[in-house]
Design a protein around this motif. Structure first.
Motif, mmCIF file in Angstrom:
data_model
loop_
_atom_site.group_PDB
_atom_site.id
_atom_site.type_symbol
_atom_site.label_atom_id
_atom_site.label_comp_id
_atom_site.label_asym_id
_atom_site.label_seq_id
_atom_site.Cartn_x
_atom_site.Cartn_y
_atom_site.Cartn_z
ATOM 1 N N GLU A 1 -82.263 16.985 -3.446
ATOM 2 C CA GLU A 1 -81.003 17.663 -3.773
ATOM 3 C C GLU A 1 -81.080 19.157 -3.454
ATOM 4 O O GLU A 1 -81.975 19.857 -3.922
ATOM 5 N N THR B 1 -84.353 20.622 -4.967
ATOM 6 C CA THR B 1 -84.948 19.998 -6.142
ATOM 7 C C THR B 1 -85.265 18.556 -5.793
ATOM 8 O O THR B 1 -84.428 17.848 -5.205
ATOM 9 N N TYR C 1 -86.402 14.754 -7.060
ATOM 10 C CA TYR C 1 -86.352 13.857 -8.203
ATOM 11 C C TYR C 1 -87.409 12.761 -8.028
ATOM 12 O O TYR C 1 -87.347 11.977 -7.073
ATOM 13 N N ARG D 1 -84.921 21.432 -18.961
ATOM 14 C CA ARG D 1 -83.807 22.311 -18.646
ATOM 15 C C ARG D 1 -82.462 21.590 -18.756
ATOM 16 O O ARG D 1 -81.456 22.170 -19.105
ATOM 17 N N LEU D 2 -82.453 20.303 -18.437
ATOM 18 C CA LEU D 2 -81.261 19.478 -18.552
ATOM 19 C C LEU D 2 -81.677 18.156 -19.171
ATOM 20 O O LEU D 2 -82.460 17.411 -18.578
ATOM 21 N N GLN E 1 -80.963 10.978 -15.400
ATOM 22 C CA GLN E 1 -81.686 12.037 -14.720
ATOM 23 C C GLN E 1 -81.951 13.162 -15.712
ATOM 24 O O GLN E 1 -81.259 13.318 -16.713
ATOM 25 N N ASN F 1 -83.668 17.480 -15.633
ATOM 26 C CA ASN F 1 -84.275 18.593 -14.912
ATOM 27 C C ASN F 1 -85.246 19.302 -15.843
ATOM 28 O O ASN F 1 -84.966 19.473 -17.036
ATOM 29 N N ALA G 1 -90.035 24.037 -10.913
ATOM 30 C CA ALA G 1 -88.908 23.171 -11.264
ATOM 31 C C ALA G 1 -89.049 21.814 -10.579
ATOM 32 O O ALA G 1 -89.483 21.723 -9.423
ATOM 33 N N PHE G 2 -88.670 20.772 -11.308
ATOM 34 C CA PHE G 2 -88.658 19.422 -10.738
ATOM 35 C C PHE G 2 -87.622 18.611 -11.502
ATOM 36 O O PHE G 2 -87.022 19.077 -12.481
ATOM 37 N N ALA G 3 -87.375 17.396 -11.068
ATOM 38 C CA ALA G 3 -86.417 16.522 -11.742
ATOM 39 C C ALA G 3 -86.970 15.104 -11.763
ATOM 40 O O ALA G 3 -87.847 14.743 -10.965
#
Length: 263
Positions: free
Chosen positions: A152, A210, A212, A233-234, A245, A247, A255-257
């Motif tokens: 993404e 990003t 996933y 984060r999310l 999903q 984050n 950062a990763f997801a």
């Protein structure tokens, strides 16, 4: 390798603490790690049940001195690294690391698109005993635990980015989803659905990719992230198809997801 021009083939973590990162992601995603055997650097290869997924590389003082921060970077396979580096520059992008060889591995360059999102381009050398070997780092055809499931891009200019990646890598826009105040989510296809592009939120300082990775249980993943020193984060959010999903950032700030089912 049988991967074609424009395919994602590898994911690399730049980190300030490779040992801690290895422990974190090993617990979270079930990855195995092995030294790559490169005499001049500490590079750890990531695999999932014998399939290569990516690598972990500690940042050098030179990297940090030049402003590098922990992050995940994707590798896109190309037919000619030098020609692609020139094309990226001509299209308004930049080359941060000039094309160079890794003995027995392939030729690569670290580049960025015109909006500044970094990634690698690479022409890999297939193993001598497997000339048609295919990277399964990105699970393009079926859900695979421990592999990348979605790529993404959040960018400051979605229209320009769509044109850039289409012209250089052959990616096609394949539908869109209205996200209200967050704008339009543009799906990307390269034979298979590979990910999406969207407008960068104002709170996000720079354009960036990003990645996933798929987990078996999204709620267990949340517990592991928190227990091992990462941050959510999310929170898990349901996506079309019934999966969830989230984050996050790892303990070093990369950062990763994740995507996965809720059990």
């Amino acid at each position: 390798m049988s991967n074609k021009h424009g395919d994602f083939i590898w994911y690399e973590l730049l980190t300030s603490d490779a040992d801690d990162a290895q422990d974190f992601y090993g617990q979270l995603l079930g990855w195995d790690f092995a030294d790559s055997g490169q005499a001049d650097k500490d590079y750890r290869e990531i695999s999932m049940k014998g399939n290569g997924v990516g690598g972990v590389m500690p940042m050098t003082p030179e990297m940090t001195g030049n402003g590098a921060q922990p992050c995940w970077l994707g590798y896109i396979t190309v037919e000619d690294v030098d020609r692609m580096a020139e094309a990226i520059s001509s299209a308004g992008g930049s080359v941060h690391m000039q094309p160079q060889d890794i003995d027995g591995v392939g030729r690569f360059a670290l580049v960025a698109d015109p909006q500044g999102a970094p990634f690698y381009v690479m022409k890999p050398i297939p193993p001598a005993d497997k000339p048609d070997a295919t990277s399964l780092a990105f699970a393009a055809t079926e859900p695979t635990i421990g592999h990348c499931a979605w790529n993404e891009l959040a960018t400051s200019d979605t229209a320009a980015a769509l044109n850039f990646y289409h012209d250089l890598f052959g990616w096609e826009k394949d539908g869109e989803m209205d996200m209200g105040p967050m704008g339009t989510y543009n799906f990307l296809r390269h034979d298979f659905m590979i990910g999406a592009m969207m407008d960068k939120p104002d709170a996000m300082p720079v354009s960036a990719w990003t990645y996933y990775f798929r987990v078996a249980d999204i709620d267990e993943a949340v517990k592991t992230i928190i227990a091992k020193g990462g941050q959510i984060r999310l929170e898990p959010d349901e996506i079309p198809g019934g999966e969830f999903q989230l984050n996050a950032v790892d303990p070093q700030g990369a950062a990763f997801a994740l995507v996965g089912a809720r059990k």
